[in-house]
Design a protein around this motif. Structure first.
Motif, PDB file in Angstrom:
ATOM      1  N   ALA A 110       1.100  -0.991   0.344  1.00  0.00           N
ATOM      2  CA  ALA A 110      -0.365  -0.005   0.208  1.00  0.00           C
ATOM      3  C   ALA A 110       0.926   1.445  -0.013  1.00  0.00           C
ATOM      4  CB  ALA A 110      -0.625  -0.026   1.326  1.00  0.00           C
ATOM      5  N   ILE A 111       2.051   1.185   0.638  1.00  0.00           N
ATOM      6  CA  ILE A 111       2.766   2.126   0.392  1.00  0.00           C
ATOM      7  C   ILE A 111       3.642   2.565  -0.705  1.00  0.00           C
ATOM      8  CG2 ILE A 111       5.073   3.208   1.814  1.00  0.00           C
ATOM      9  CD1 ILE A 111       4.339   1.680   4.574  1.00  0.00           C
ATOM     10  N   GLY A 112       3.975   1.949  -1.532  1.00  0.00           N
ATOM     11  CA  GLY A 112       4.168   1.450  -1.855  1.00  0.00           C
ATOM     12  C   GLY A 112       3.473   2.603  -3.517  1.00  0.00           C
ATOM     13  N   TYR A 113       2.435   1.863  -3.333  1.00  0.00           N
ATOM     14  CA  TYR A 113       1.006   1.960  -4.357  1.00  0.00           C
ATOM     15  C   TYR A 113       1.212   3.687  -4.493  1.00  0.00           C
ATOM     16  CZ  TYR A 113      -3.472   3.835  -5.696  1.00  0.00           C
ATOM     17  OH  TYR A 113      -4.042   4.347  -6.811  1.00  0.00           O
ATOM     18  N   LEU A 114       0.926   4.177  -2.831  1.00  0.00           N
ATOM     19  CA  LEU A 114       0.898   5.572  -2.988  1.00  0.00           C
ATOM     20  C   LEU A 114       2.360   6.435  -3.055  1.00  0.00           C
ATOM     21  CD1 LEU A 114      -1.080   5.628   1.001  1.00  0.00           C
ATOM     22  CD2 LEU A 114      -1.856   5.652  -1.628  1.00  0.00           C
ATOM     23  N   ALA A 115       2.800   5.573  -2.860  1.00  0.00           N
ATOM     24  CA  ALA A 115       4.687   6.283  -2.919  1.00  0.00           C
ATOM     25  C   ALA A 115       4.590   6.806  -4.563  1.00  0.00           C
ATOM     26  CB  ALA A 115       6.187   5.610  -2.858  1.00  0.00           C
ATOM     27  N   THR A 116       4.109   5.622  -4.993  1.00  0.00           N
ATOM     28  CA  THR A 116       4.455   5.619  -6.293  1.00  0.00           C
ATOM     29  C   THR A 116       3.021   6.894  -7.231  1.00  0.00           C
ATOM     30  OG1 THR A 116       4.190   3.596  -7.091  1.00  0.00           O
ATOM     31  CG2 THR A 116       3.755   4.978  -8.807  1.00  0.00           C
ATOM     32  N   VAL A 117       2.329   7.122  -6.220  1.00  0.00           N
ATOM     33  CA  VAL A 117       0.918   7.959  -7.126  1.00  0.00           C
ATOM     34  C   VAL A 117       1.492   9.586  -6.314  1.00  0.00           C
ATOM     35  CG1 VAL A 117      -1.158   9.220  -6.042  1.00  0.00           C
ATOM     36  CG2 VAL A 117      -1.005   6.486  -6.543  1.00  0.00           C
ATOM     37  N   ALA A 118       1.876   9.270  -5.302  1.00  0.00           N
ATOM     38  CA  ALA A 118       2.437  10.720  -5.017  1.00  0.00           C
ATOM     39  C   ALA A 118       3.854  11.441  -5.746  1.00  0.00           C
ATOM     40  CB  ALA A 118       3.400  11.070  -3.280  1.00  0.00           C
ATOM     41  N   ILE A 119       4.808  10.321  -6.700  1.00  0.00           N
ATOM     42  CA  ILE A 119       5.993  10.732  -7.298  1.00  0.00           C
ATOM     43  C   ILE A 119       5.657  11.335  -8.502  1.00  0.00           C
ATOM     44  CG2 ILE A 119       8.264   9.822  -8.581  1.00  0.00           C
ATOM     45  CD1 ILE A 119       8.727   8.263  -5.583  1.00  0.00           C
ATOM     46  N   ASP A 120       3.763  10.321  -8.681  1.00  0.00           N
ATOM     47  CA  ASP A 120       3.810  10.950 -10.533  1.00  0.00           C
ATOM     48  C   ASP A 120       3.300  12.428 -10.606  1.00  0.00           C
ATOM     49  OD1 ASP A 120       4.569   8.062 -11.434  1.00  0.00           O
ATOM     50  OD2 ASP A 120       3.087   6.731 -11.140  1.00  0.00           O
ATOM     51  N   ASN A 121       2.471  12.472  -9.670  1.00  0.00           N
ATOM     52  CA  ASN A 121       1.904  13.320  -9.332  1.00  0.00           C
ATOM     53  C   ASN A 121       3.309  14.902  -9.016  1.00  0.00           C
ATOM     54  OD1 ASN A 121      -0.866  12.621 -10.398  1.00  0.00           O
ATOM     55  ND2 ASN A 121      -0.604  11.607  -8.877  1.00  0.00           N
ATOM     56  N   GLU A 122       3.937  14.357  -8.456  1.00  0.00           N
ATOM     57  CA  GLU A 122       4.460  15.660  -7.588  1.00  0.00           C
ATOM     58  C   GLU A 122       4.723  16.962  -8.837  1.00  0.00           C
ATOM     59  OE1 GLU A 122       8.305  14.623  -5.383  1.00  0.00           O
ATOM     60  OE2 GLU A 122       6.668  13.945  -4.100  1.00  0.00           O
ATOM     61  N   GLY A 123       5.065  17.957  -8.783  1.00  0.00           N
ATOM     62  CA  GLY A 123       5.263  18.943  -9.901  1.00  0.00           C
ATOM     63  C   GLY A 123       4.025  19.174 -11.003  1.00  0.00           C
ATOM     64  N   ASN A 124       3.257  18.048 -11.692  1.00  0.00           N
ATOM     65  CA  ASN A 124       1.782  17.826 -11.929  1.00  0.00           C
ATOM     66  C   ASN A 124       1.054  19.540 -11.524  1.00  0.00           C
ATOM     67  OD1 ASN A 124      -0.327  17.236 -13.818  1.00  0.00           O
ATOM     68  ND2 ASN A 124      -0.821  15.807 -12.773  1.00  0.00           N
ATOM     69  N   GLU A 125       0.691  19.808 -12.536  1.00  0.00           N
ATOM     70  CA  GLU A 125      -0.023  21.728 -12.215  1.00  0.00           C
ATOM     71  C   GLU A 125      -1.111  21.435 -12.390  1.00  0.00           C
ATOM     72  OE1 GLU A 125      -0.959  23.184 -16.315  1.00  0.00           O
ATOM     73  OE2 GLU A 125       1.273  22.491 -16.438  1.00  0.00           O
ATOM     74  N   PHE A 126      -1.807  20.318 -12.534  1.00  0.00           N
ATOM     75  CA  PHE A 126      -3.090  19.954 -12.586  1.00  0.00           C
ATOM     76  C   PHE A 126      -3.285  19.464 -10.809  1.00  0.00           C
ATOM     77  CE2 PHE A 126      -2.504  19.629 -16.907  1.00  0.00           C
ATOM     78  CZ  PHE A 126      -3.313  20.964 -16.861  1.00  0.00           C
ATOM     79  N   VAL A 127      -2.618  18.852 -10.022  1.00  0.00           N
ATOM     80  CA  VAL A 127      -2.771  18.318  -8.986  1.00  0.00           C
ATOM     81  C   VAL A 127      -1.872  19.935  -7.524  1.00  0.00           C
ATOM     82  CG1 VAL A 127      -1.718  16.737  -7.642  1.00  0.00           C
ATOM     83  CG2 VAL A 127      -2.028  15.988  -9.683  1.00  0.00           C
ATOM     84  N   ASN A 128      -2.893  19.936  -6.375  1.00  0.00           N
ATOM     85  CA  ASN A 128      -2.658  20.975  -5.514  1.00  0.00           C
ATOM     86  C   ASN A 128      -1.865  20.431  -5.044  1.00  0.00           C
ATOM     87  OD1 ASN A 128      -4.724  19.587  -4.209  1.00  0.00           O
ATOM     88  ND2 ASN A 128      -6.468  20.843  -4.871  1.00  0.00           N
ATOM     89  N   GLU A 129      -1.432  20.954  -3.136  1.00  0.00           N
ATOM     90  CA  GLU A 129      -0.268  20.281  -2.266  1.00  0.00           C
ATOM     91  C   GLU A 129      -2.077  19.884  -1.618  1.00  0.00           C
ATOM     92  OE1 GLU A 129       2.945  20.507  -1.810  1.00  0.00           O
ATOM     93  OE2 GLU A 129       2.536  20.715  -4.245  1.00  0.00           O
ATOM     94  N   GLU A 130      -3.131  20.150  -1.366  1.00  0.00           N
ATOM     95  CA  GLU A 130      -3.505  19.316  -0.529  1.00  0.00           C
ATOM     96  C   GLU A 130      -4.058  17.644  -0.817  1.00  0.00           C
ATOM     97  OE1 GLU A 130      -8.210  19.034   0.789  1.00  0.00           O
ATOM     98  OE2 GLU A 130      -7.131  21.009  -0.338  1.00  0.00           O
ATOM     99  N   TYR A 131      -3.965  17.338  -2.543  1.00  0.00           N
ATOM    100  CA  TYR A 131      -3.855  16.375  -2.750  1.00  0.00           C
ATOM    101  C   TYR A 131      -2.695  15.194  -2.887  1.00  0.00           C
ATOM    102  CZ  TYR A 131      -3.693  12.727  -6.336  1.00  0.00           C
ATOM    103  OH  TYR A 131      -3.415  11.046  -7.673  1.00  0.00           O
ATOM    104  N   LEU A 132      -1.578  15.753  -2.522  1.00  0.00           N
ATOM    105  CA  LEU A 132      -0.597  15.145  -1.980  1.00  0.00           C
ATOM    106  C   LEU A 132       0.103  15.450  -0.927  1.00  0.00           C
ATOM    107  CD1 LEU A 132       1.805  16.703  -4.735  1.00  0.00           C
ATOM    108  CD2 LEU A 132       1.357  14.907  -4.814  1.00  0.00           C
ATOM    109  N   ALA A 133      -0.350  16.218   0.425  1.00  0.00           N
ATOM    110  CA  ALA A 133      -0.643  15.901   1.956  1.00  0.00           C
ATOM    111  C   ALA A 133      -1.560  14.915   2.010  1.00  0.00           C
ATOM    112  CB  ALA A 133      -1.407  17.405   2.328  1.00  0.00           C
ATOM    113  N   LYS A 134      -2.695  14.995   1.776  1.00  0.00           N
ATOM    114  CA  LYS A 134      -3.605  12.895   1.765  1.00  0.00           C
ATOM    115  C   LYS A 134      -3.167  11.828   1.925  1.00  0.00           C
ATOM    116  CE  LYS A 134      -8.179  15.264   2.033  1.00  0.00           C
ATOM    117  NZ  LYS A 134      -9.191  14.673   0.709  1.00  0.00           N
TER     118      LYS A 134
END
Length: 167
Positions: A110-134
């Motif tokens: 589960a951690i691996g999946y979420l880490a991938t989600v976070a990495i894939d979305n860092e710097g994505n202009e369409f994803v806000n910081e709240e998304y990454l914080a969650k």
């Protein structure tokens, strides 16, 4: 309890109007049933919702939660993937998917999946910081639950730094 009863009366009154053909009516009804732990009724209302509105991502989300309650993980996975397909920017859907992964494959997966989600979305202009914080917040919970305290502390530090940098 009183609020549930009041909501149920209001929804009952709406059920005898043309609102019974409104998918949002059935979605609200299913959420009320879910919150009052009447999962079978909730699932029936969600089925009606999806019959009226087959692209209702929230209905798939709540169906997933019910499938998890009954340990029907294959169905839960199918349902949450449909919700994610319909709204890929909703972090709650990714977190619920990670819950299925945790229950079927363990915290590390589960951690691996979420880490991938976070990495894939860092710097994505369409994803806000709240998304990454969650996403990172859920990772911290899994680290803590699995006894990985050092990684938990690092994740909490990253969240604090993110919060201090202007979130």
């Amino acid at each position: 309890s009183y609020k549930f009863e009041e909501a149920e009366i209001l929804l009952g009154n709406l059920a005898i109007t043309s609102e019974k053909y409104n998918p949002e009516f059935h979605l609200l009804q299913s959420i009320l049933y879910y919150q009052s732990k009447r999962y079978i009724q909730s699932n029936k209302s969600l089925t009606i919702t999806l019959g009226l509105d087959p692209i209702n991502d929230k209905a798939y989300y709540y169906k997933t939660k019910i499938y998890i309650k009954f340990k029907r993980f294959k169905k839960a996975r199918e349902s949450i993937l449909k919700a994610i397909e319909l709204d890929p920017s909703n972090p709650d859907y990714k977190i619920l998917n990670s819950e299925i992964i945790k229950l079927t494959k363990g915290e590390d997966a589960a951690i691996g999946y979420l880490a991938t989600v976070a990495i894939d979305n860092e710097g994505n202009e369409f994803v806000n910081e709240e998304y990454l914080a969650k996403i990172r917040g859920q990772m911290a919970i899994y680290y803590y639950q699995s006894g990985q305290i050092d990684l938990y502390k690092k994740t909490i530090k990253k969240l604090e730094d993110q919060n201090n940098s202007g979130m």
